[in-house]
Scaffold this active site. Sequence first.
Site, mmCIF file in Angstrom:
data_model
loop_
_atom_site.group_PDB
_atom_site.id
_atom_site.type_symbol
_atom_site.label_atom_id
_atom_site.label_comp_id
_atom_site.label_asym_id
_atom_site.label_seq_id
_atom_site.Cartn_x
_atom_site.Cartn_y
_atom_site.Cartn_z
ATOM 1 C CB THR A 446 103.998 127.826 39.391
ATOM 2 O OG1 THR A 446 102.813 127.317 39.989
ATOM 3 C CG2 THR A 446 105.207 127.328 40.164
ATOM 4 C CD GLU A 448 112.731 126.480 37.849
ATOM 5 O OE1 GLU A 448 113.954 126.381 37.995
ATOM 6 O OE2 GLU A 448 112.129 126.121 36.825
#
Length: 499
Positions: A446, A448
């Site tokens: 992930t 960001e």
Amino acid sequence: MALVDEQQVHACLAQVVDPLTEAPLLTHTTLSGITPLTLENGPAVRVHLTFSYPLAGALGYWQRTLREALASVVAPEQLQLTLDWRIEPQQPQGQLAPLQSIANIIAVASGKGGVGKSTTAVNLALALQAEGARVGMLDADIYGPSLGLLLGVEDGTRPEVLNENTFVPVTAHGLPLMSMALLTTDRTPMVWRGPMASGALQQMLTQTRWPALDYLIVDMPPGTGDIALTLSQQVPLAGAVVVTTPQDLALLDARKGIEMFRRVEVPVLGIVENMSIHICSACGYAEPIFGSGGGLRIAEHYEVPMLGALPLALAIREDADSGCPTVAANPESPEALLYRDLARRLISYGTSSYGYDVRCADEFKVFTNIHSATVDPKNFDARSFVDVTGPVCVIPPNSFALARTVEYFRIPSNVLVICVGKSTYARCGIIVNVTPLEPAWEGHVTLEFSNTTNLPAKIYAGEGVAQMLFFESDEQCDTTYGDRGGKYQGQRGVTLPRT
């Protein structure tokens, strides 16, 4: 037989540890498929695993080990195991482009002459070939080319020339070979200066019609002079192996070789200590006449793998002089098995620069600041996200977005992941979280993107935005957004295979 539970198969395989890497098998091996079958004696299942390194010499071991690991969920007579491998090309140093037909170029080097570099290089190439890899050799020791002699190439053998500008490599013991010795005679001294010699080697590398190769082993010139340095800068290397002997003088020069490769950003894949012990051919008495432990000390000092130690054995010299190196002449001899073990350690450590470029997928979660009063990604309300799918994601001012990577990784819990931002988005900072918020993102990292300005920012799917670096820890890594407090600083870099 009831249908096999894929999760049970995965759970059983996850407990298997690869003795070469000392890591869980599934960190570098892909579970390519679990397929139900119908055989004459009833239902069965095929489990397909794809390794990241060649394992022709270890197929029997893995067949036994994996059948034992799966025995609790699949009866042996109902299990078909398909084991294969795929060797991925690794990113060479700097901005150099890899050669089209060669996945990985590995330099075998030494800080000084006389340590057995060429003999080690040719036996390493044959050992990799015996493991199932497609291997070629380039003799870059331009002032003392010896690979033709070591591989038993007949005097006067010349490579075929195509269109007056392309060489067809000579084949010896199944290895495509290119060497200056094939273009001159043993009575022709090479009196070229550095630039001319370097240019000749570049021609041999780039103007040779190499077949598809997993590894091209380059026998580098000894030392760290102009030619060795120029080659390290101009040849797209996946990594280097440094050969030394145990005595202090050789170790001093080996350090210079390691420092040279570090300067040009070529990863050192490991140290080989040659002539580590003398074995008397008459009585078998073993004695470390050049000292002991030098290779291990230098490997520990530079935090690189110790690939192996090779003896000063009469058989190795005799096989080399006969033109049939030990791995080919006596493949089951103790010396040949040492080379095979060295090759396995080399390929299991990987040949990357410890990092991979990663790209955004077209799935984003945009923080809308509806349910939360803060944009702190370490303290957020999951209900404040809006799912966005498409080639472009717009991040509102003072907000952030999460994106999954296109690339898929199996990251063990003792590996810390660092993300180095490469984005051109001036208003976005990038951080990484290896624990996906969305269960569907499992196995994908992930990313960001934080936009802390009062203007919107755009993120584009499919664009390379960062590089992932992997570091091995001696404890379980904290893989949440929480502050790690610097406790993983100084850990050793490791290579995770792409999956």
